[in-house]
Design a protein around this motif. Structure first.
Motif, PDB file in Angstrom:
ATOM      1  N   PRO A  17       0.834  -1.214   0.000  1.00 28.57           N
ATOM      2  CA  PRO A  17       0.000   0.000   0.000  1.00 28.57           C
ATOM      3  C   PRO A  17       0.868   1.262   0.000  1.00 28.57           C
ATOM      4  O   PRO A  17       2.060   1.205   0.272  1.00 28.57           O
ATOM      5  CB  PRO A  17      -0.778  -0.123   1.300  1.00 28.57           C
ATOM      6  CG  PRO A  17       0.165  -0.868   2.208  1.00 28.57           C
ATOM      7  CD  PRO A  17       0.903  -1.841   1.333  1.00 28.57           C
ATOM      8  N   GLN A  18       0.235   2.388  -0.281  1.00 29.37           N
ATOM      9  CA  GLN A  18       0.952   3.660  -0.208  1.00 29.37           C
ATOM     10  C   GLN A  18       1.468   3.921   1.200  1.00 29.37           C
ATOM     11  O   GLN A  18       2.607   4.336   1.394  1.00 29.37           O
ATOM     12  CB  GLN A  18       0.035   4.804  -0.643  1.00 29.37           C
ATOM     13  CG  GLN A  18      -0.022   5.033  -2.147  1.00 29.37           C
ATOM     14  CD  GLN A  18      -0.830   6.265  -2.475  1.00 29.37           C
ATOM     15  OE1 GLN A  18      -2.020   6.356  -2.174  1.00 29.37           O
ATOM     16  NE2 GLN A  18      -0.188   7.235  -3.091  1.00 29.37           N
TER      17      GLN A  18
ATOM     18  N   LYS B  40       1.281   2.293   5.369  1.00 30.37           N
ATOM     19  CA  LYS B  40       0.940   1.152   6.206  1.00 30.37           C
ATOM     20  C   LYS B  40       1.116   1.544   7.664  1.00 30.37           C
ATOM     21  O   LYS B  40       2.198   1.982   8.072  1.00 30.37           O
ATOM     22  CB  LYS B  40       1.833  -0.040   5.850  1.00 30.37           C
ATOM     23  CG  LYS B  40       1.446  -1.346   6.528  1.00 30.37           C
ATOM     24  CD  LYS B  40       2.290  -2.490   5.973  1.00 30.37           C
ATOM     25  CE  LYS B  40       1.855  -3.834   6.542  1.00 30.37           C
ATOM     26  NZ  LYS B  40       2.639  -4.952   5.957  1.00 30.37           N
TER      27      LYS B  40
ATOM     28  N   LEU C  42      -7.142  -0.999  -3.170  1.00 30.86           N
ATOM     29  CA  LEU C  42      -5.993  -0.436  -2.468  1.00 30.86           C
ATOM     30  C   LEU C  42      -4.708  -0.602  -3.270  1.00 30.86           C
ATOM     31  O   LEU C  42      -3.872   0.286  -3.316  1.00 30.86           O
ATOM     32  CB  LEU C  42      -5.845  -1.120  -1.111  1.00 30.86           C
ATOM     33  CG  LEU C  42      -4.678  -0.673  -0.241  1.00 30.86           C
ATOM     34  CD1 LEU C  42      -5.031   0.604   0.498  1.00 30.86           C
ATOM     35  CD2 LEU C  42      -4.295  -1.765   0.751  1.00 30.86           C
ATOM     36  N   THR C  43      -4.560  -1.767  -3.911  1.00 33.25           N
ATOM     37  CA  THR C  43      -3.327  -2.090  -4.643  1.00 33.25           C
ATOM     38  C   THR C  43      -3.670  -2.434  -6.094  1.00 33.25           C
ATOM     39  O   THR C  43      -4.824  -2.345  -6.523  1.00 33.25           O
ATOM     40  CB  THR C  43      -2.616  -3.289  -3.996  1.00 33.25           C
ATOM     41  OG1 THR C  43      -3.471  -4.445  -4.075  1.00 33.25           O
ATOM     42  CG2 THR C  43      -2.308  -3.004  -2.524  1.00 33.25           C
TER      43      THR C  43
ATOM     44  N   GLU D 288      -3.913  -0.491   6.122  1.00 33.58           N
ATOM     45  CA  GLU D 288      -3.238  -0.104   4.882  1.00 33.58           C
ATOM     46  C   GLU D 288      -4.079   0.947   4.159  1.00 33.58           C
ATOM     47  O   GLU D 288      -5.305   0.807   4.052  1.00 33.58           O
ATOM     48  CB  GLU D 288      -2.997  -1.329   3.999  1.00 33.58           C
ATOM     49  CG  GLU D 288      -2.148  -2.368   4.707  1.00 33.58           C
ATOM     50  CD  GLU D 288      -1.783  -3.558   3.843  1.00 33.58           C
ATOM     51  OE1 GLU D 288      -0.966  -4.382   4.289  1.00 33.58           O
ATOM     52  OE2 GLU D 288      -2.302  -3.670   2.715  1.00 33.58           O
TER      53      GLU D 288
ATOM     54  N   ARG E 147      -4.653   4.028   0.978  1.00 36.10           N
ATOM     55  CA  ARG E 147      -4.377   4.670  -0.306  1.00 36.10           C
ATOM     56  C   ARG E 147      -4.969   6.067  -0.274  1.00 36.10           C
ATOM     57  O   ARG E 147      -6.128   6.249   0.134  1.00 36.10           O
ATOM     58  CB  ARG E 147      -4.984   3.878  -1.477  1.00 36.10           C
ATOM     59  CG  ARG E 147      -4.442   4.341  -2.832  1.00 36.10           C
ATOM     60  CD  ARG E 147      -5.174   3.692  -3.980  1.00 36.10           C
ATOM     61  NE  ARG E 147      -6.440   4.358  -4.257  1.00 36.10           N
ATOM     62  CZ  ARG E 147      -7.330   3.928  -5.152  1.00 36.10           C
ATOM     63  NH1 ARG E 147      -7.124   2.802  -5.798  1.00 36.10           N
ATOM     64  NH2 ARG E 147      -8.454   4.595  -5.348  1.00 36.10           N
TER      65      ARG E 147
END
Length: 408
Positions: free
Chosen positions: A62-63, A65, A124-125, A232, A234
């Motif tokens: 993730p961006q 965490k 998220l990813t 996590e 974003r």
């Protein structure tokens, strides 16, 4: 115009009485240019690998965490985490539960890292972009829990893209003592089914160890109801990443640790930075050796210009100005070599980016990329230019003053 600089520039481009001086001066420029070009190309290749690895981790990491500073888990309803979720810059927030488990498929078994995630993990990813197989991205359906293993783990267990039988997962019970007479009672057992896909991050850390499933399954098998291992995040497009990260750190305080993608893979990127630094140091030593050619060129030039020095003295030039003429000569050679080397280095980097002139293997597909990745960072170019000028100045300063006193 600065008088010593003007004379030095005239000396650099004018013909000398001895042709060898022009040749040696040219060799000096070429030597500095080649060393500079090597610095540009080598550092750009290291940058290319750095950016490539970062892009691979982007598919799974993730961006941001947020993890507990103490212990493995924290309450999912912690007010601190709730405040972080409600920040206007946070677009997606996913709870995860992650821990070690034993996976058994047929007669094969492996220790795995089981990661349970929320249903919005694909938002998220970029997990959907790295899936292989004929199935679809699913983590559960009705009462069935699906498990998506990494491609190398699937190879170790012999599951294939779609395993026909359930994969059995074992995790030790959190409470009670192990009964050696019946060790199996000390473990929680459950089954995962295949959605027909595997993920391929192209990083052994994930592909060889991880199984992705829904968070309810992970909480059940690890006995972590109402808990999470990490939150996590974003962020929304256009958000000031560093400002939001600082704000989340302020909210988290000392209770939680906030990491971006590079900090999540700190060991990997630290090693790459060290390798890049070592390459820079070694190539700088080569540059120092190349700059010794300038000393030979300047010493011959001072001998050749003895009569000119007498004329300059008669015109009022003092020894300090005369020494500065030859110092400027050395600096001009270094500057010319630096500029030529940087231009050639950037040209080679562009050719490599565009045409992939230098490949990584004989057969296509043997590596993550077919050719050496290249990424030119402007700050590296500035550092290289300053380095060449500094090395050139230091290399000629003492020799010029020494020879000037004895020859001139």
């Amino acid at each position: 115009m600065n008088f010593p600089f003007y004379i030095a520039r005239r000396y650099l481009f004018s013909k000398k009485s001895t042709h060898a001086i022009n040749v040696i001066s040219g060799i000096s420029v070429v030597g500095v240019a080649v060393a500079t070009m090597a610095l540009v190309v080598t550092l750009s290749v290291f940058n290319g690998f750095h950016d490539l690895v970062a892009s691979l981790f982007t598919s799974f990491d993730p961006q941001l965490k947020v993890t507990p500073a103490v212990g493995k888990t924290a309450p999912a309803d912690d007010p601190v985490l709730t405040e972080i979720r409600r920040l206007p810059q946070v677009e997606v927030a996913t709870e995860t539960v992650e821990d070690m488990a034993l996976a058994i498929y047929g007669e094969r078994q492996a220790m795995i890292m089981l990661k349970g995630v929320d249903d919005n993990f694909d938002s998220l990813t970029h997990i959907r972009e790295i899936l292989v197989g004929d199935g679809t991205y699913e983590l559960r359906a009705a009462n069935l829990s699906y498990g998506i293993p990494g491609i190398r783990l699937a190879e170790m267990l012999g599951t294939g893209y779609c395993y026909q039988h359930p994969m059995r997962i074992y995790a030790p019970k959190r409470e009670g003592q192990l009964n050696m007479a019946n060790p199996q009672d000390g473990f929680v057992e459950d089954e995962l089914f295949s959605p027909g896909v595997l993920f391929n991050v192209k990083q052994a850390k994930y592909d060889k160890n991880y199984v992705l499933t829904n968070i309810a399954f992970a909480r059940s098998i690890f006995g972590q109801q109402g808990m999470l291992s990490a939150l996590e995040l974003r962020l929304r497009p256009g958000s000031d990443f560093e400002a939001v990260k600082a704000d989340i750190k302020r909210i988290a305080g000392e209770k939680y640790v906030v990491r971006d993608r590079f900090e999540q893979q700190e060991d990997t990127f630290r090693i790459m930075k060290i390798e890049k630094l070592i390459a820079y140091i070694f190539l700088t030593f080569i540059l120092v050796v190349a700059c010794f050619n300038i000393i030979g060129s300047l010493s011959m030039l001072m001998i050749d210009k003895k009569n000119d020095v007498v004329t300059l003295r008669n015109l009022g030039a003092d020894d300090r100005q005369i020494i500065r003429i030859f110092l400027f000569e050395g600096r001009l050679i270094s500057a010319m070599g630096a500029m030529v080397g940087i231009v050639l280095g950037l040209l080679l980097c562009w050719l490599q980016q565009t045409y992939g002139l230098v490949g990584l293997g004989r057969s296509s597909g043997s590596f993550v990329v077919d050719a050496y990745p290249v990424s030119v960072h402007p700050d590296d170019v500035v550092v290289i230019f300053v380095t060449v000028l500094a090395v050139g100045f230091v290399a000629v300063w003492y020799p010029v003053r020494y020879f000037a006193k004895r020859i001139i």
